[in-house]
Design a protein around this motif. Structure first.
Motif, short mmCIF file in Angstrom:
data_model
loop_
_atom_site.label_atom_id
_atom_site.label_comp_id
_atom_site.label_asym_id
_atom_site.label_seq_id
_atom_site.Cartn_x
_atom_site.Cartn_y
_atom_site.Cartn_z
N GLU A 128 8.20 -6.83 -4.96
CA GLU A 128 7.64 -5.49 -4.82
C GLU A 128 6.92 -5.31 -3.50
O GLU A 128 6.79 -4.19 -3.00
CB GLU A 128 6.71 -5.18 -5.99
CG GLU A 128 7.44 -4.95 -7.30
CD GLU A 128 6.64 -4.12 -8.28
OE1 GLU A 128 5.48 -3.79 -7.98
OE2 GLU A 128 7.18 -3.81 -9.36
N LEU A 134 7.71 -2.17 -1.26
CA LEU A 134 6.63 -1.26 -0.89
C LEU A 134 6.61 -1.03 0.61
O LEU A 134 6.46 0.11 1.07
CB LEU A 134 5.29 -1.82 -1.36
CG LEU A 134 4.05 -0.95 -1.14
CD1 LEU A 134 4.16 0.35 -1.92
CD2 LEU A 134 2.80 -1.71 -1.53
N LEU A 166 5.74 2.67 -7.65
CA LEU A 166 6.02 2.05 -6.36
C LEU A 166 6.19 3.11 -5.27
O LEU A 166 5.64 2.97 -4.17
CB LEU A 166 7.28 1.18 -6.45
CG LEU A 166 7.61 0.32 -5.24
CD1 LEU A 166 6.58 -0.80 -5.08
CD2 LEU A 166 9.01 -0.27 -5.36
N ARG A 186 2.74 4.72 -4.49
CA ARG A 186 1.91 3.84 -3.66
C ARG A 186 2.41 3.80 -2.23
O ARG A 186 1.61 3.79 -1.28
CB ARG A 186 1.90 2.43 -4.25
CG ARG A 186 1.05 2.30 -5.51
CD ARG A 186 1.41 1.04 -6.28
NE ARG A 186 1.41 -0.15 -5.44
CZ ARG A 186 2.11 -1.25 -5.71
NH1 ARG A 186 2.87 -1.30 -6.80
NH2 ARG A 186 2.03 -2.29 -4.91
N ALA A 187 3.73 3.79 -2.05
CA ALA A 187 4.30 3.70 -0.70
C ALA A 187 3.95 4.94 0.13
O ALA A 187 3.56 4.83 1.30
CB ALA A 187 5.81 3.53 -0.78
N GLN A 207 0.27 4.92 0.94
CA GLN A 207 0.00 3.93 1.99
C GLN A 207 0.38 4.47 3.36
O GLN A 207 -0.26 4.13 4.37
CB GLN A 207 0.80 2.65 1.69
CG GLN A 207 0.56 1.50 2.66
CD GLN A 207 1.26 0.23 2.21
OE1 GLN A 207 0.97 -0.30 1.15
NE2 GLN A 207 2.20 -0.25 3.00
#
Length: 282
Positions: free
Chosen positions: A33, A37, A68, A71-72, A75
């Motif tokens: 992951e 990511l 996922l 979060r990506a 980020q």
């Protein structure tokens, strides 16, 4: 249109069961992951110069695709709003035969099938090969059913032909006196049966051809194909709860690039809505 002033949405339509990232070629290991990511965050960063908004749906979570992706993008600096898009009803077979599964169905459903089957007026076919005759019967039922007009008949026919060539097509047809009255379009692949389309003609409802056809289809994929999972797609139609045992959530992700003025108002609206929702639950 200037760069960064557009809006991207998932390349999906009403035929899609899910939409999620695919890592192909020499991509990351299934369980890596961290690499996934990083790759998704790189894509998200690149998108920030091309558009101000990205919407993805229906995205699953059982493989962590939704979290996922969320979060990506976060980020990479995007503001992300996650919401429920739909429900997905499934049956995990767990090695059961059809008879074992059927014994666990609601009594009313089993009694209906028992009574209607005794009359022996509905004949059933489960086709694994494509033929123009059987496809015409499927289209005839669908056009006379309660379902809305098919979105893209040629596209669906091409899918049926391709799936038949791959050995994956399961086309169910029910007849009364030689007249097609119910139809179901399934595919089977990698141990999973996907229920794409089903319909019946209203004036045949009293004979329950759709229910009898479902029995035949479930029996075929469980006892002949040996599938591990049956997926009824999205939607909360009440009848699905009679056949399926679990529900999975499908999510919608809406991402806004905060450095673009076009994003400011929708971000504010989402945050105000969330605030009102929290106050209302107190």
């Amino acid at each position: 249109m200037k760069k960064g002033w557009g809006s991207y949405t998932a390349l999906a339509n009403w035929y899609n069961f899910i939409y999620r990232p695919i890592f192909a070629g020499n991509g990351p290991d299934e369980h890596d992951e961290v690499t996934k990511l990083a790759l998704l965050a790189s894509v998200a960063k690149n998108l920030s110069s091309k558009c101000h908004r990205v919407e993805i749906a229906p995205i699953p979570e059982e493989d962590h695709a939704a979290s996922l992706t969320e979060r990506a993008f976060e980020q990479a600096g995007w503001v992300v709003f996650k919401s429920k898009a739909d429900d997905n009803h499934i049956l995990v077979v767990n090695g059961r035969t059809f008879d074992q599964y059927w014994a666990e169905r609601p009594g009313q459903l089993r009694n209906t099938v028992r009574r209607k089957a005794k009359k022996n007026i509905v004949s059933i076919r489960v086709e694994t090969e494509f033929s123009e005759e059987h496809w015409a019967d499927y289209c005839d039922v669908y056009s006379k059913s309660w379902k809305p007009e098919e979105g893209n008949p040629d596209f669906l026919k091409n899918i049926a032909q391709q799936e038949a060539k791959a050995g994956c097509l399961r086309l169910g047809l029910a007849y009364i006196d030689g007249r097609p009255v119910a139809a179901q379009f399934w595919t089977v692949e990698n141990g999973e049966a996907l229920i794409h389309k089903l319909a019946h003609i209203a004036d045949a409802t009293k004979s329950s051809p759709g229910t009898l056809l479902s029995v035949a289809m479930f029996q075929h994929v469980m006892d002949v194909d040996g599938v591990k999972l049956i997926d009824f797609g999205t939607g909360n139609d009440p009848y699905k709860r009679e056949w399926m045992e679990e529900v999975r959530t499908r999510y919608r992700l809406e991402m806004f690039w905060p450095n673009n003025p076009l994003s400011w108002l929708p971000i504010l609206r989402y945050r105000m809505s969330a605030l009102v929702g929290k106050r209302g639950s107190l």
